[in-house]
Design a protein around this motif. Structure first.
Motif, PDB file in Angstrom:
ATOM      1  N   LEU A   8     -33.645  57.836   3.591  1.00 17.70           N
ATOM      2  CA  LEU A   8     -34.220  56.586   4.064  1.00 17.70           C
ATOM      3  C   LEU A   8     -34.233  56.527   5.584  1.00 17.70           C
ATOM      4  CD1 LEU A   8     -35.341  53.924   2.953  1.00 17.70           C
ATOM      5  CD2 LEU A   8     -33.058  52.989   3.207  1.00 17.70           C
ATOM      6  N   VAL A  12     -36.121  51.787  -3.501  1.00 22.07           N
ATOM      7  CA  VAL A  12     -35.377  51.798  -2.234  1.00 22.07           C
ATOM      8  C   VAL A  12     -33.879  51.860  -2.504  1.00 22.07           C
ATOM      9  CG1 VAL A  12     -34.780  50.393  -0.215  1.00 22.07           C
ATOM     10  CG2 VAL A  12     -37.165  50.683  -0.862  1.00 22.07           C
ATOM     11  N   TRP A  19     -40.589  47.238  -5.066  1.00 23.44           N
ATOM     12  CA  TRP A  19     -40.061  48.210  -4.120  1.00 23.44           C
ATOM     13  C   TRP A  19     -38.529  48.250  -4.125  1.00 23.44           C
ATOM     14  CZ3 TRP A  19     -36.830  46.307  -0.370  1.00 23.44           C
ATOM     15  CH2 TRP A  19     -36.846  44.937  -0.189  1.00 23.44           C
TER      16      TRP A  19
END
Length: 89
Positions: free
Chosen positions: A19, A11, A7
């Motif tokens: 986000l 991200v 991840w």
């Protein structure tokens, strides 16, 4: 890499506005905090490798393994090398 860290790259590539909108304010600030800690650790590690490892490796002790690059390898009567970590910090 390790599957548990899959991840991290998505991200990292996601814009902060997206986000914050998708994950919420708590996750937004948590990830900003983690990124800031990563940057601080990277800079500190770079300077520790450049300055502290050579000082400890040439400390005059007879340590082996990881201890060769730690404060354990510096002799107690070598006051100049003992002060290097204090000045470094």
């Amino acid at each position: 890499a390790f599957p548990i860290f899959e991840w991290c790259i998505p991200v990292h590539k996601t814009p902060w506005s997206t986000l914050r909108h998708l994950a919420g304010l708590d996750a937004y600030f948590y990830l900003r905090y983690i990124r800031m800690c990563l940057k601080i650790t990277a800079v500190s590690s770079f300077w520790a490798i450049i300055i502290l490892c050579p000082v400890y490796a040439t400390g005059g002790g007879n340590e082996s393994g990881f201890y060769h690059f730690s404060m354990a390898n510096v002799l107690q009567n070598d006051k100049g090398r003992v002060w290097v970590p204090t000045i470094f910090c």
